[in-house]
Design a protein around this motif. Structure first.
Motif, PDB file in Angstrom:
ATOM      1  N   GLU A  45       0.874  -1.176   0.000  1.00 55.68           N
ATOM      2  CA  GLU A  45       0.000   0.000   0.000  1.00 55.68           C
ATOM      3  C   GLU A  45       0.906   1.219   0.000  1.00 55.68           C
ATOM      4  N   PHE A  46       0.638   2.134  -0.916  1.00 59.99           N
ATOM      5  CA  PHE A  46       1.443   3.357  -0.982  1.00 59.99           C
ATOM      6  C   PHE A  46       0.521   4.480  -1.425  1.00 59.99           C
ATOM      7  N   ARG A  47       1.011   5.694  -1.384  1.00 64.00           N
ATOM      8  CA  ARG A  47       0.144   6.821  -1.759  1.00 64.00           C
ATOM      9  C   ARG A  47       0.699   7.532  -2.985  1.00 64.00           C
ATOM     10  N   GLN A  48      -0.211   7.960  -3.817  1.00 66.77           N
ATOM     11  CA  GLN A  48       0.169   8.706  -5.025  1.00 66.77           C
ATOM     12  C   GLN A  48      -0.660   9.978  -5.104  1.00 66.77           C
ATOM     13  N   VAL A  49      -0.098  10.985  -5.754  1.00 67.44           N
ATOM     14  CA  VAL A  49      -0.901  12.098  -6.267  1.00 67.44           C
ATOM     15  C   VAL A  49      -0.658  12.124  -7.769  1.00 67.44           C
ATOM     16  N   GLY A  50      -1.655  12.571  -8.527  1.00 68.57           N
ATOM     17  CA  GLY A  50      -1.464  12.576  -9.974  1.00 68.57           C
ATOM     18  C   GLY A  50      -2.490  13.426 -10.681  1.00 68.57           C
ATOM     19  N   VAL A  51      -2.245  13.638 -11.966  1.00 73.98           N
ATOM     20  CA  VAL A  51      -3.209  14.373 -12.803  1.00 73.98           C
ATOM     21  C   VAL A  51      -3.434  13.600 -14.090  1.00 73.98           C
ATOM     22  N   GLU A  52      -4.593  13.813 -14.690  1.00 70.90           N
ATOM     23  CA  GLU A  52      -4.880  13.287 -16.018  1.00 70.90           C
ATOM     24  C   GLU A  52      -5.583  14.403 -16.794  1.00 70.90           C
ATOM     25  N   ALA A  53      -5.175  14.612 -18.059  1.00 72.04           N
ATOM     26  CA  ALA A  53      -5.834  15.603 -18.924  1.00 72.04           C
ATOM     27  C   ALA A  53      -6.280  14.869 -20.180  1.00 72.04           C
ATOM     28  N   LEU A  54      -7.588  14.821 -20.396  1.00 71.91           N
ATOM     29  CA  LEU A  54      -8.115  14.039 -21.518  1.00 71.91           C
ATOM     30  C   LEU A  54      -8.717  14.949 -22.575  1.00 71.91           C
ATOM     31  N   GLY A  55      -8.328  14.704 -23.843  1.00 71.74           N
ATOM     32  CA  GLY A  55      -8.942  15.437 -24.942  1.00 71.74           C
ATOM     33  C   GLY A  55      -8.073  16.509 -25.553  1.00 71.74           C
ATOM     34  N   ASP A  56      -6.769  16.424 -25.419  1.00 66.61           N
ATOM     35  CA  ASP A  56      -5.878  17.429 -26.022  1.00 66.61           C
ATOM     36  C   ASP A  56      -4.634  16.737 -26.583  1.00 66.61           C
ATOM     37  N   PRO A  57      -4.446  16.782 -27.920  1.00 66.36           N
ATOM     38  CA  PRO A  57      -3.295  16.092 -28.508  1.00 66.36           C
ATOM     39  C   PRO A  57      -2.026  16.953 -28.569  1.00 66.36           C
ATOM     40  N   HIS A  58      -2.127  18.234 -28.179  1.00 72.88           N
ATOM     41  CA  HIS A  58      -1.030  19.174 -28.443  1.00 72.88           C
ATOM     42  C   HIS A  58       0.212  18.877 -27.589  1.00 72.88           C
ATOM     43  N   PRO A  59       1.410  18.951 -28.195  1.00 71.13           N
ATOM     44  CA  PRO A  59       2.625  18.677 -27.407  1.00 71.13           C
ATOM     45  C   PRO A  59       2.832  19.646 -26.245  1.00 71.13           C
ATOM     46  N   ASP A  60       2.236  20.847 -26.333  1.00 75.96           N
ATOM     47  CA  ASP A  60       2.363  21.780 -25.206  1.00 75.96           C
ATOM     48  C   ASP A  60       1.704  21.217 -23.948  1.00 75.96           C
ATOM     49  N   LEU A  61       0.685  20.369 -24.126  1.00 74.98           N
ATOM     50  CA  LEU A  61       0.064  19.745 -22.945  1.00 74.98           C
ATOM     51  C   LEU A  61       1.083  18.831 -22.272  1.00 74.98           C
TER      52      LEU A  61
END
Ligand code: HAM
Length: 430
Positions: free
Chosen positions: A140-156
């Motif tokens: 058992e461990f803890r994570q924080v994270g993000v997900e961004a869905l719907g953008d193909p741009h390399p700047d993302l």
């Protein structure tokens, strides 16, 4: 083989003998570590919101099927799932990672049709992998994270990596190495996998048994195998076989990172433990930790995963950081508030109780020094805890409608009318 039953008893020292201990691979975060963990996760929430992400909370367990969609050849799926049948005979898995649940929720709730894209969410909490526990690797461990869905741009991609790096910097994680790679897409990956498998087949005799098996199931994972390093050192590199679009995308991501001030090293051997990545992958390592656990976190693009879950395909990008490792790397974060004033109550009339409530309502962190104990013992308790201020109330002070304030840092003691107590304590603490 998925493990479908709980850990055998002999596997778990906590269930033998008289005393019950925490299960193997888990740990208690006693104070002040519990507070440090909470502060780390809160700081992440602040930073993620700064970049336009909103909180998502998904269940800590899912139908096993959700994680099987990540690909049954994936190491995390094949070897590390904490799976069991529940009382209704459903195949359930404690979440080993956060991306699959987010994608499942995105598709299940038809988010693509209801919300403007990209849909940017962040999360944090416990995750579970049935690992052989060792330093930096727990069940058992803890994570924080993000997900961004719907953008193909390399700047993302650059923005997501920038968020990971900026966060780690902001919490004082020390020196960091940023490694990036590209895993190509459906245009160039099949060709490269063929070239790479041929290379492995040509050197099959020098590979470990697991990597020999991987030639037909998941050849690129051989790049991550320490035992086969000598062979794969000379293997073809994916970055040299990218199609034009993937090469341009990778170039733009690196350019974006450089413009944001991050020094990213291209690491052609970087294949991460999850197989959903397309194009950009990255990992942040801490040289302060042992090589086996030096990845603080990582992520990448996963442009096909929404489609794997039955949704209209949407490109996506995200990352997760291991909180336990981030704290171990030296994140200079302190979540606990020290007690500022202790009430030493020898009045035995309820006067101390009222004073304590008054201090707390005025926003001063206060506690009782030792209810029902002698004056000396209460004063000793204040010193042991390193409390700066003792508020003393005995029968004499009470009769005068006053309280004594002792500044334990200087030894100075004054008596003040009750009505001025809060103001005086605040003055001493400021
Ligand atoms: P991951 O690399 O599997 O990625 O995990 C991210 C981080 O979680 C690791 O770098 C490590 O710090 C921590 N971690 C993983 N397993 C353990 C363990 N057994 N004990 C302690 N810490 C561990 C993912 O989970 C992906 N979902 C990241 C992602 C998000 N990719 C795209 N979006």
């Amino acid at each position: 083989m998925l493990s479908s039953s709980p850990a055998p008893l002999e596997d778990d020292p906590g269930m033998t003998g008289d005393r019950v201990q925490a299960p193997k691979g888990t740990s208690d975060l006693l104070p002040p570590f519990g507070g440090r963990m909470e502060a780390l996760e809160s700081a992440f929430a602040v930073m993620a919101r700064l970049y336009g992400y909103q909180r998502i909370i998904t269940p800590t367990f899912e139908h096993t099927e959700v994680f099987l969609r990540l690909g049954e050849a994936t190491d995390v799926v094949r070897k590390e799932m904490y799976s069991f049948s529940d009382k209704g005979d459903r195949a359930i898995t404690l979440r080993p990672e956060g991306t699959a649940p987010v994608v499942r929720a995105f598709v299940e709730h038809g988010v693509a049709k209801r919300e403007p894209l990209p849909w940017k969410v962040f999360y944090g909490g416990p995750f579970f992998r049935y690992e052989n526990p060792q330093k930096g690797r727990t069940r058992e461990f803890r994570q924080v994270g993000v997900e961004a869905l719907g953008d193909p741009h390399p700047d993302l991609d650059a923005e997501v990596i920038d968020l990971a790096m900026s966060f780690l910097r902001s919490v004082g994680s020390g020196e960091l190495d940023l490694l990036v790679n590209s895993m190509g897409d459906s245009v160039c990956r099949p060709g490269f996998v063929r070239i790479f498998s041929e290379f492995l087949s040509d050197h099959a005799d020098d590979l470990c048994a697991e990597c020999r098996e991987r030639i037909s199931t998941n050849p690129l994972r051989a790049l991550d195998c320490k035992a086969c390093r000598e062979v794969t050192e000379h293997a073809p590199r994916f970055v040299d076989h990218l199609c034009d679009e993937c090469r341009a995308h990778f170039g733009a991501v690196r350019e974006g990172l450089a413009a944001l001030g991050w020094d990213a090293r291209v690491e052609p051997r970087l294949v991460r433990g999850l197989d959903y990545y397309t194009r950009t992958t990255f990992e942040v390592q801490s040289p302060a930790l042992d090589a086996a656990q030096n990845a603080l976190g990582g992520g990448g693009r996963y442009d096909y995963l929404v489609g794997e879950f039955g949704g209209e395909p949407e490109p996506a990008m995200g990352f997760a950081l291991g909180c336990d490792r981030t704290l171990a790397a030296g994140a200079g974060i302190d979540g606990e508030r020290q007690i500022e004033a202790s009430v030493v109550d020898v009045a035995e009339s309820g006067a101390g109780r009222a004073l304590l409530a008054e201090l707390r309502r005025a926003g001063i962190a206060a506690d009782a020094a030792g209810r029902g104990r002698s004056f000396r013992s209460q004063m000793r308790a204040c010193e042991r805890r390193g409390v700066p201020i003792a508020v003393i109330v005995g029968p004499d002070e009470e009769a005068r409608g006053a309280a004594a304030i002792k500044d334990l840092r200087t030894g100075t003691q004054i008596e003040v009318p009750r009505a001025e107590l809060v103001q005086q304590v605040k003055g001493l603490l400021s």
